[in-house]
Design an enzyme around this catalytic site. Structure first.
Site, short mmCIF file in Angstrom:
data_model
loop_
_atom_site.label_atom_id
_atom_site.label_comp_id
_atom_site.label_asym_id
_atom_site.label_seq_id
_atom_site.Cartn_x
_atom_site.Cartn_y
_atom_site.Cartn_z
N ALA A 1 3.94 1.56 -1.00
CA ALA A 1 4.63 1.69 -2.29
C ALA A 1 3.69 2.25 -3.34
O ALA A 1 4.06 3.13 -4.12
CB ALA A 1 5.16 0.32 -2.73
N TYR B 1 0.84 -1.21 0.00
CA TYR B 1 0.00 0.00 0.00
C TYR B 1 0.87 1.26 0.00
O TYR B 1 0.65 2.18 -0.79
CB TYR B 1 -0.90 -0.04 1.24
CG TYR B 1 -1.90 1.09 1.33
CD1 TYR B 1 -3.04 1.11 0.54
CD2 TYR B 1 -1.70 2.14 2.23
CE1 TYR B 1 -3.96 2.15 0.65
CE2 TYR B 1 -2.61 3.18 2.34
CZ TYR B 1 -3.74 3.18 1.53
OH TYR B 1 -4.65 4.21 1.64
P1 NAP Z 1 -13.25 2.30 0.93
O1 NAP Z 1 -14.25 2.79 1.90
O2 NAP Z 1 -12.69 0.93 1.10
O3 NAP Z 1 -13.85 2.47 -0.55
C1 NAP Z 1 -13.06 2.08 -1.65
C2 NAP Z 1 -13.76 2.45 -2.94
O4 NAP Z 1 -12.90 2.09 -4.03
C3 NAP Z 1 -15.07 1.71 -3.15
O5 NAP Z 1 -15.98 2.55 -3.80
C4 NAP Z 1 -14.66 0.54 -4.05
O6 NAP Z 1 -15.71 0.05 -4.87
C5 NAP Z 1 -13.64 1.24 -4.92
N1 NAP Z 1 -12.72 0.31 -5.57
C6 NAP Z 1 -11.83 -0.54 -4.98
N2 NAP Z 1 -11.17 -1.25 -5.92
C7 NAP Z 1 -11.66 -0.85 -7.13
C8 NAP Z 1 -11.40 -1.21 -8.47
N3 NAP Z 1 -10.48 -2.14 -8.79
N4 NAP Z 1 -12.09 -0.58 -9.46
C9 NAP Z 1 -13.02 0.35 -9.16
N5 NAP Z 1 -13.32 0.74 -7.91
C10 NAP Z 1 -12.66 0.14 -6.91
O7 NAP Z 1 -11.95 3.26 0.90
P2 NAP Z 1 -11.77 4.75 1.48
O8 NAP Z 1 -11.30 4.65 2.87
O9 NAP Z 1 -12.95 5.57 1.14
O10 NAP Z 1 -10.50 5.21 0.61
C11 NAP Z 1 -10.61 5.99 -0.56
C12 NAP Z 1 -9.20 6.36 -1.02
O11 NAP Z 1 -8.54 7.10 0.01
C13 NAP Z 1 -8.32 5.14 -1.30
O12 NAP Z 1 -7.48 5.40 -2.39
C14 NAP Z 1 -7.51 5.02 -0.03
O13 NAP Z 1 -6.29 4.35 -0.25
C15 NAP Z 1 -7.32 6.47 0.34
N6 NAP Z 1 -7.02 6.66 1.76
C16 NAP Z 1 -7.92 6.31 2.73
C17 NAP Z 1 -7.59 6.49 4.06
C18 NAP Z 1 -8.53 6.14 5.19
O14 NAP Z 1 -8.13 6.31 6.36
N7 NAP Z 1 -9.75 5.69 4.94
C19 NAP Z 1 -6.34 7.02 4.41
C20 NAP Z 1 -5.46 7.36 3.40
C21 NAP Z 1 -5.81 7.19 2.08
P3 NAP Z 1 -16.70 -1.13 -4.32
O15 NAP Z 1 -17.60 -0.46 -3.31
O16 NAP Z 1 -17.43 -1.59 -5.53
O17 NAP Z 1 -15.83 -2.17 -3.71
#
Ligand code: NAP
Length: 250
Positions: A159, A157
């Site tokens: 990376a 992640y």
């Molecule tokens: P999340 O709640 O797990 O939601 C992930 C979203 O990405 C979902 O809509 C999922 O779709 C979609 N997704 C995953 N793989 C996909 C693929 N191959 N093709 C299309 N859509 C895909 O994640 P989040 O916490 O909101 O995170 C959003 C972004 O912020 C991510 O890039 C994450 O790395 C980054 N981030 C989050 C945090 C945190 O603390 N939450 C911190 C730092 C960075 P489905 O619903 O269909 O599975």
């Protein structure tokens, strides 16, 4: 912009849940025509679209896997034909497959890199030529604090998210002359499904490290996306903006 009463079109990857969902909602309220994709959550996506429409927000969604180049190219081409050029691209879709490196499987490493980093390439590739032609575009990539300082159990992640930062800075330099800004947001710990899976002890330990002593909310990220997408973001490019309650400051 022409097919949509001059509304700008914003497309958010992974808008069915969490941060992406908050971004879609925020941009919709700011009068963009908003679209998003998802890969699994069909029911959630459709319910969300109905909610948006009920609130007078023009929105669409599409199922495609950002890690698959051909699927992504085909889907984004269809979107552009139906709605017009994408003016704002938010590369938000992301996954984790956390394990200590000694236990990390090659397939899981590939999956994370292909979704979080190659997925950003796959989506961005479909929009930049059109953005260059219209001399306007905003690309906003979701990185992470883990891509800046690393995190135990997150070699894949971290990376991928460090890669997103390099990609962002390079594209900002290459595309700035074409009226396109490219920035990254590096969230800290935000309350979504991604972080809900962590144990209460881990959550408490993280909370203790955060200077603001609070967990971030998806809206904290969505507000910055809206700032960067609008005129307010006109002169900001190549930046990585940390939104983490001060976690990276200590
Ligand atoms: P999340 O709640 O797990 O939601 C992930 C979203 O990405 C979902 O809509 C999922 O779709 C979609 N997704 C995953 N793989 C996909 C693929 N191959 N093709 C299309 N859509 C895909 O994640 P989040 O916490 O909101 O995170 C959003 C972004 O912020 C991510 O890039 C994450 O790395 C980054 N981030 C989050 C945090 C945190 O603390 N939450 C911190 C730092 C960075 P489905 O619903 O269909 O599975």
């Amino acid at each position: 912009m022409d097919k949509n009463n001059n509304k700008k079109i914003a497309f958010v990857t992974g808008g069915s849940r969490g941060i992406g969902k908050a971004i879609v909602e925020k941009l919709g309220k700011e009068n963009y025509l908003v679209g998003f994709n998802y890969v699994n959550s069909e029911k959630k996506a459709n319910t969300f679209i109905n909610e948006l429409k009920a609130n007078g927000i023009e929105a669409f969604c599409k199922k495609f896997d950002v890690s698959d180049y051909n699927q992504t190219a085909e889907a984004i081409e269809q979107i552009q034909e139906e709605y017009g050029n994408i003016d704002i691209l938010v590369n938000n879709a992301g996954i984790t497959k956390d394990k200590l490196f000694s236990r990390m499987k090659e397939a899981d490493f590939d999956n994370v890199i292909n979704t979080n980093l190659k997925g950003v390439f796959n989506c961005t590739k479909q929009v930049t030529n059109k953005m260059m032609r219209q001399k306007f575009g905003r690309i906003i990539n979701l990185s992470s604090i883990a891509g800046i300082i690393g995190n135990i159990g997150q070699a894949s992640y971290s990376a991928s998210k460090a890669g997103v930062i390099g990609f962002t800075r390079t594209l900002a330099a290459e595309l700035g002359g074409h009226g396109i800004t490219v920035n990254a947001i590096a969230p800290g710990f935000i309350k979504t499904d991604m972080t809900d899976v962590l144990s209460e002890t881990v959550k408490e330990n993280i909370l203790n490290l955060i200077p603001l002593k609070d967990i971030g909310q998806p809206d904290d990220i969505a507000n910055m996306v809206a700032y960067l997408a609008g005129d307010s973001g006109r002169y900001i490019t190549g930046q990585v903006i940390s939104i983490d309650g001060g976690l990276s400051a200590i």
